[in-house]
Design a protein around this motif. Structure first.
Motif, PDB file in Angstrom:
ATOM      1  N   ALA A   1       0.836  -1.204   0.000  1.00  0.00           N
ATOM      2  CA  ALA A   1       0.000   0.000   0.000  1.00  0.00           C
ATOM      3  C   ALA A   1       0.872   1.256   0.000  1.00  0.00           C
ATOM      4  CB  ALA A   1      -0.932  -0.005   1.204  1.00  0.00           C
ATOM      5  N   SER A   2       1.929   1.251   0.811  1.00  0.00           N
ATOM      6  CA  SER A   2       2.832   2.403   0.868  1.00  0.00           C
ATOM      7  C   SER A   2       3.512   2.629  -0.474  1.00  0.00           C
ATOM      8  CB  SER A   2       3.889   2.201   1.957  1.00  0.00           C
ATOM      9  OG  SER A   2       3.308   2.213   3.237  1.00  0.00           O
ATOM     10  N   TYR A   3       4.007   1.550  -1.064  1.00  0.00           N
ATOM     11  CA  TYR A   3       4.732   1.724  -2.318  1.00  0.00           C
ATOM     12  C   TYR A   3       3.792   2.073  -3.470  1.00  0.00           C
ATOM     13  CZ  TYR A   3       8.380   1.590  -5.723  1.00  0.00           C
ATOM     14  OH  TYR A   3       9.264   1.997  -6.689  1.00  0.00           O
ATOM     15  N   SER A   4       2.584   1.553  -3.446  1.00  0.00           N
ATOM     16  CA  SER A   4       1.631   1.877  -4.515  1.00  0.00           C
ATOM     17  C   SER A   4       1.320   3.370  -4.521  1.00  0.00           C
ATOM     18  CB  SER A   4       0.340   1.059  -4.361  1.00  0.00           C
ATOM     19  OG  SER A   4      -0.381   1.449  -3.202  1.00  0.00           O
ATOM     20  N   ALA A   5       1.261   3.975  -3.325  1.00  0.00           N
ATOM     21  CA  ALA A   5       1.023   5.414  -3.252  1.00  0.00           C
ATOM     22  C   ALA A   5       2.195   6.182  -3.852  1.00  0.00           C
ATOM     23  CB  ALA A   5       0.796   5.833  -1.802  1.00  0.00           C
ATOM     24  N   TYR A   6       3.408   5.723  -3.595  1.00  0.00           N
ATOM     25  CA  TYR A   6       4.601   6.371  -4.155  1.00  0.00           C
ATOM     26  C   TYR A   6       4.652   6.205  -5.676  1.00  0.00           C
ATOM     27  CZ  TYR A   6       9.538   7.026  -5.372  1.00  0.00           C
ATOM     28  OH  TYR A   6      10.715   7.425  -5.968  1.00  0.00           O
TER      29      TYR A   6
ATOM     30  N   GLY B   1       2.131   5.504  -7.731  1.00  0.00           N
ATOM     31  CA  GLY B   1       0.938   5.933  -8.438  1.00  0.00           C
ATOM     32  C   GLY B   1       0.180   4.804  -9.099  1.00  0.00           C
TER      33      GLY B   1
ATOM     34  N   ARG C   1      -2.203   0.877  -8.203  1.00  0.00           N
ATOM     35  CA  ARG C   1      -3.051   0.220  -7.211  1.00  0.00           C
ATOM     36  C   ARG C   1      -2.266  -0.861  -6.469  1.00  0.00           C
ATOM     37  NH1 ARG C   1      -5.711   0.521 -11.932  1.00  0.00           N
ATOM     38  NH2 ARG C   1      -5.332  -1.685 -12.415  1.00  0.00           N
ATOM     39  N   PRO C   2      -2.539  -1.077  -5.194  1.00  0.00           N
ATOM     40  CA  PRO C   2      -1.844  -2.149  -4.468  1.00  0.00           C
ATOM     41  C   PRO C   2      -2.021  -3.511  -5.118  1.00  0.00           C
ATOM     42  CG  PRO C   2      -2.971  -0.707  -2.927  1.00  0.00           C
ATOM     43  CD  PRO C   2      -3.408  -0.281  -4.300  1.00  0.00           C
TER      44      PRO C   2
END
Length: 323
Positions: A42-47, A49, A51-52
């Motif tokens: 989840a953290s890396y997906s936000a970075y 751009g 989806r998890p």
């Protein structure tokens, strides 16, 4: 001094280190890492751009290369890659008992797109920025490869140094596009081995079907979350770019360099072996290639040693000419 493996040379922030210490003191080492792996995705997906559900976490991106070779290559389906490129592509092709189709690069380290398309195999690996030169790949070349229908793995291990040039947007157009990322380089977590595969949900499901359970250390995932939350990356990039500019300026008299978008500079030089040995004798480890060498970004002290080594090398060259 280690300037041969493209490791981050800047220290982590005191806040990040204190957070890691607290994690170690309270971490549930007795539990299998289920929730924390979901959290790091989840953290890396936000970075990134994305989806998890588009992510697979790996024990470094190397492990993910192995899964891709195991899933999409084999005795009847070779792995395709340019030469030179990241050596682990062939390593994992060999483990999958797949032939390895080597396609030489064109002048200037450019991709031979026609050669890659003509090579037998169903999966193409390429690094972006390129390893070992550091140059960026052209989107139109990658699109041509993707239009073939073959799986194209875009290894973005160094893309954090040129994030605006990422090809992650191609995932929306091409279900056969696969991106690899890592926290080993710009985020400075090489020792913890934490990487990510980004792809369509279908590719993710296919890779997950052959992936080992709990393949990522829970502590590595937790530290990854903590470091990604620290606003230190801009400073890391600033210091890295300054060092890269210094290296490029210092080594330019020795041979041909390339416009690196990574944290190293690659130099084609006939006496690369001699220069690499000269640096080693001065306490500076750099990477030797066939007719070339590569220097990773490093501290001010390391740059001072490099400068002296270059000066000595140039004096040696002048001496040879005058003999």
């Amino acid at each position: 001094m280690r300037l041969h493996q493209n490791e981050r040379f800047t220290a982590h922030s005191p806040v990040g280190i204190e957070t890691i210490k607290q994690l170690v003191e309270t971490f549930p080492f007795n539990e299998y890492p289920v929730e924390v792996i979901d959290q790091v995705k989840a953290s890396y997906s936000a970075y990134a751009g994305v989806r998890p559900t588009q992510l697979v976490a790996g024990n470094g991106s190397d492990e993910l290369i192995g899964y891709l070779c195991a899933r999409y290559a084999g005795p009847e389906s070779p792995v395709i890659a340019s030469q030179p490129d990241f050596v682990m592509y062939q390593f994992y092709a060999d483990r999958a008992r797949a032939d390895f189709s080597k396609v030489p690069l064109l002048d200037g380290m450019a991709l031979d797109v026609d050669g890659l398309l003509a090579a037998p195999g169903n999966i193409i690996f390429l690094s972006h920025p390129h390893n070992p030169s550091g140059i960026l790949r052209k989107e139109q070349d990658v699109r041509r490869l993707l239009d073939s229908g073959k799986y194209v793995v875009i290894d973005e291990a160094y893309i954090d140094f040129a994030l605006e040039q990422s090809m992650v947007a191609l995932l929306d157009e091409y279900p056969n596009a696969i991106i690899l990322r890592t926290l080993s380089k710009a985020f400075g977590l090489a020792s913890l081995r934490l990487g990510f595969l980004i792809a369509s949900e279908q590719v993710v499901a296919e890779v997950e079907s052959i992936k080992s359970p709990y393949n990522v250390s829970g502590l590595s995932a937790a530290v990854g979350i903590a470091i990604m939350a620290e606003p230190e990356l801009d400073l890391v990039l600033e210091e890295t770019f300054a060092s890269r500019d210094t290296i490029a300026r210092l080594v330019e008299p020795l041979g041909r360099t390339y416009p690196s978008a990574a944290n190293f500079v690659y130099v084609e030089y006939d006496e690369a072996e001699r220069f690499t040995e000269r640096c080693a004798n001065a306490g500076l480890r750099i990477r030797l290639f066939d007719g070339a060498f590569r220097v990773s970004c490093g501290s001010t002290e390391a740059m001072e040693i490099l400068e002296k080594c270059v000066e000595e090398e140039l004096q040696c060259v002048v001496g040879q000419v005058n003999e």
